[in-house]
Design a protein around this motif. Structure first.
Motif, PDB file in Angstrom:
ATOM      1  N   ASN A   1      40.640  47.178  36.010  1.00  0.00           N
ATOM      2  CA  ASN A   1      41.887  46.645  35.450  1.00  0.00           C
ATOM      3  C   ASN A   1      42.333  45.354  36.408  1.00  0.00           C
ATOM      4  OD1 ASN A   1      44.317  45.936  34.697  1.00  0.00           O
ATOM      5  ND2 ASN A   1      45.253  48.062  35.335  1.00  0.00           N
ATOM      6  N   ARG A   2      41.961  44.113  35.877  1.00  0.00           N
ATOM      7  CA  ARG A   2      42.182  42.929  36.562  1.00  0.00           C
ATOM      8  C   ARG A   2      43.078  42.128  36.162  1.00  0.00           C
ATOM      9  NH1 ARG A   2      36.583  43.461  35.604  1.00  0.00           N
ATOM     10  NH2 ARG A   2      36.737  41.796  33.948  1.00  0.00           N
ATOM     11  N   THR A   3      44.108  41.646  37.031  1.00  0.00           N
ATOM     12  CA  THR A   3      45.125  40.671  36.502  1.00  0.00           C
ATOM     13  C   THR A   3      45.291  39.265  37.426  1.00  0.00           C
ATOM     14  OG1 THR A   3      46.918  41.937  37.689  1.00  0.00           O
ATOM     15  CG2 THR A   3      46.659  42.454  35.620  1.00  0.00           C
ATOM     16  N   TYR A   4      45.914  38.389  37.004  1.00  0.00           N
ATOM     17  CA  TYR A   4      45.976  37.404  37.935  1.00  0.00           C
ATOM     18  C   TYR A   4      47.388  36.820  37.617  1.00  0.00           C
ATOM     19  CZ  TYR A   4      44.683  33.461  40.803  1.00  0.00           C
ATOM     20  OH  TYR A   4      44.539  32.442  41.891  1.00  0.00           O
ATOM     21  N   SER A   5      47.961  36.533  38.694  1.00  0.00           N
ATOM     22  CA  SER A   5      49.437  35.972  38.799  1.00  0.00           C
ATOM     23  C   SER A   5      49.832  35.008  39.878  1.00  0.00           C
ATOM     24  CB  SER A   5      50.381  37.512  38.973  1.00  0.00           C
ATOM     25  OG  SER A   5      50.385  37.698  40.058  1.00  0.00           O
ATOM     26  N   ALA A   6      51.007  34.750  40.030  1.00  0.00           N
ATOM     27  CA  ALA A   6      51.266  33.809  41.134  1.00  0.00           C
ATOM     28  C   ALA A   6      50.953  34.364  42.531  1.00  0.00           C
ATOM     29  CB  ALA A   6      52.811  33.600  41.183  1.00  0.00           C
ATOM     30  N   THR A   7      50.602  35.625  42.701  1.00  0.00           N
ATOM     31  CA  THR A   7      50.007  36.222  44.084  1.00  0.00           C
ATOM     32  C   THR A   7      48.761  36.311  44.076  1.00  0.00           C
ATOM     33  OG1 THR A   7      50.406  38.397  43.212  1.00  0.00           O
ATOM     34  CG2 THR A   7      52.372  37.348  44.336  1.00  0.00           C
ATOM     35  N   GLY A   8      48.091  35.850  42.974  1.00  0.00           N
ATOM     36  CA  GLY A   8      46.578  35.882  43.109  1.00  0.00           C
ATOM     37  C   GLY A   8      45.843  37.331  42.226  1.00  0.00           C
ATOM     38  N   LEU A   9      44.705  37.151  42.494  1.00  0.00           N
ATOM     39  CA  LEU A   9      44.058  38.318  41.997  1.00  0.00           C
ATOM     40  C   LEU A   9      44.464  39.586  42.294  1.00  0.00           C
ATOM     41  CD1 LEU A   9      41.457  39.111  40.170  1.00  0.00           C
ATOM     42  CD2 LEU A   9      40.226  39.074  42.236  1.00  0.00           C
ATOM     43  N   GLN A  10      44.581  40.557  41.406  1.00  0.00           N
ATOM     44  CA  GLN A  10      44.704  42.140  41.493  1.00  0.00           C
ATOM     45  C   GLN A  10      43.821  42.804  40.858  1.00  0.00           C
ATOM     46  OE1 GLN A  10      48.883  43.244  40.686  1.00  0.00           O
ATOM     47  NE2 GLN A  10      49.692  41.424  41.779  1.00  0.00           N
ATOM     48  N   GLY A  87      40.461  52.317  45.526  1.00  0.00           N
ATOM     49  CA  GLY A  87      41.584  51.422  45.907  1.00  0.00           C
ATOM     50  C   GLY A  87      41.796  50.177  45.044  1.00  0.00           C
ATOM     51  N   ASN A  88      42.990  49.861  45.443  1.00  0.00           N
ATOM     52  CA  ASN A  88      43.509  48.596  44.804  1.00  0.00           C
ATOM     53  C   ASN A  88      43.527  47.307  45.688  1.00  0.00           C
ATOM     54  OD1 ASN A  88      44.594  50.324  42.642  1.00  0.00           O
ATOM     55  ND2 ASN A  88      46.232  50.855  44.019  1.00  0.00           N
ATOM     56  N   PHE A  89      43.137  46.328  45.131  1.00  0.00           N
ATOM     57  CA  PHE A  89      42.975  44.909  45.645  1.00  0.00           C
ATOM     58  C   PHE A  89      44.136  44.026  45.436  1.00  0.00           C
ATOM     59  CE2 PHE A  89      41.256  40.514  45.977  1.00  0.00           C
ATOM     60  CZ  PHE A  89      41.067  40.431  47.222  1.00  0.00           C
ATOM     61  N   TYR A  90      44.352  43.310  46.402  1.00  0.00           N
ATOM     62  CA  TYR A  90      45.537  42.314  46.348  1.00  0.00           C
ATOM     63  C   TYR A  90      45.210  41.025  46.997  1.00  0.00           C
ATOM     64  CZ  TYR A  90      48.159  46.276  44.570  1.00  0.00           C
ATOM     65  OH  TYR A  90      48.573  47.514  43.830  1.00  0.00           O
ATOM     66  N   GLU A  91      45.242  39.908  46.402  1.00  0.00           N
ATOM     67  CA  GLU A  91      44.750  38.752  46.885  1.00  0.00           C
ATOM     68  C   GLU A  91      46.049  38.233  48.029  1.00  0.00           C
ATOM     69  OE1 GLU A  91      42.862  34.296  46.000  1.00  0.00           O
ATOM     70  OE2 GLU A  91      43.442  35.810  44.257  1.00  0.00           O
ATOM     71  N   ASN A  92      47.208  38.400  47.056  1.00  0.00           N
ATOM     72  CA  ASN A  92      48.604  38.425  48.009  1.00  0.00           C
ATOM     73  C   ASN A  92      48.715  37.040  48.464  1.00  0.00           C
ATOM     74  OD1 ASN A  92      50.930  39.218  49.398  1.00  0.00           O
ATOM     75  ND2 ASN A  92      49.845  39.845  51.387  1.00  0.00           N
TER      76      ASN A  92
END
Length: 247
Positions: A1-10, A87-92
């Protein structure tokens, strides 16, 4: 489950494969802002494309062996269990208008692990075979076909704070007699050498670092039935050298 937003890759619910041979390196590239070409010099000149600098999101764990005793020691297996595997990865990215920089704090990638650990019966198999210990340190490898050469064994795992749950199990023989040693990875002790400055206290697998656990069988091991571990990291980023003594 991959998404990309203003805070980057999730990436949500990322799970490490239970089979070492099917594990793969997860990497993410730094965000590039207001660029249409590269200004980075390379051996072939300046690339015309937009620069993409990739970083490792996982931790690499591999093993080496050494025998400084007069005994004949043969490695037959290495397993790792009790580690968190989901786990869940957040580019943050903290400020989308700032240049992407971990050093300057505009991005702070992290993992949010779920409490799901690899069971002992489903342990990661880092090695299974027959490999004699050598007098000089040598990476644990398996014989491959002649075209591809030998394959150095390693695991690609989630970065995480180590607990007593994370175990390393080593199977080996001494003069033909089978033996098994189990050690808690958290028991690693940093060792300062001329070539290495330890990062942390050996109680964490850090994102982007490669840890090498050296299995050392010595004359003291033969006298007191001990085997030693000395993990270090290289190739990705150097985390220093650590040692675990098995009593």
């Amino acid at each position: 489950n991959r998404t990309y937003s203003a805070t980057g890759l999730q990436i949500l619910n990322f799970q490490i494969s239970p089979v070492a041979a099917t594990q793969y390196d997860l990497m993410f590239s730094q965000r590039v802002i207001d660029k249409t070409s590269s200004d980075m010099l390379h051996s072939e000149g300046i690339y015309s494309g937009i620069p993409l600098q990739f970083q490792h999101a996982l931790t690499s764990v591999r093993f080496s062996i050494q025998n400084t005793s007069n005994e004949t020691v043969v490695l037959t297996g290495i397993k790792v269990y009790g580690a968190q595997d989901t786990g869940n990865f957040y580019e943050n990215i903290k400020n989308e208008n700032s240049l992407y920089s971990i050093a300057n704090g505009t991005v702070a990638p992290y993992w949010d692990q779920e409490e799901h650990r690899v069971a002992e019966g489903e342990a990661y198999v880092a090695f299974q075979g027959s490999l004699p210990f050598t007098s000089n340190p040598e990476y644990v490898y398996e014989k491959a076909d002649k075209e591809n050469g030998d394959v150095v064994n390693m695991l690609l795992l989630l970065p995480q704070v180590l607990t007593e749950d994370v175990k390393i199990v080593v199977d080996y023989t001494v003069n033909g007699k089978p033996a098994t040693k189990t050690v808690e990875a958290i028991d690693a002790t940093p060792i300062t050498t001329q070539a290495s400055t330890p990062i942390g206290n050996g109680d964490e697998w850090i994102m982007g670092y490669r840890y090498t656990y050296r299995l050392l069988y010595s004359s003291e091991s033969a006298d007191k039935d001990k085997i030693y571990f000395a993990p270090s990291s290289d190739d990705w980023q150097n985390a220093g050298i650590y040692q675990i003594e098995l009593l």
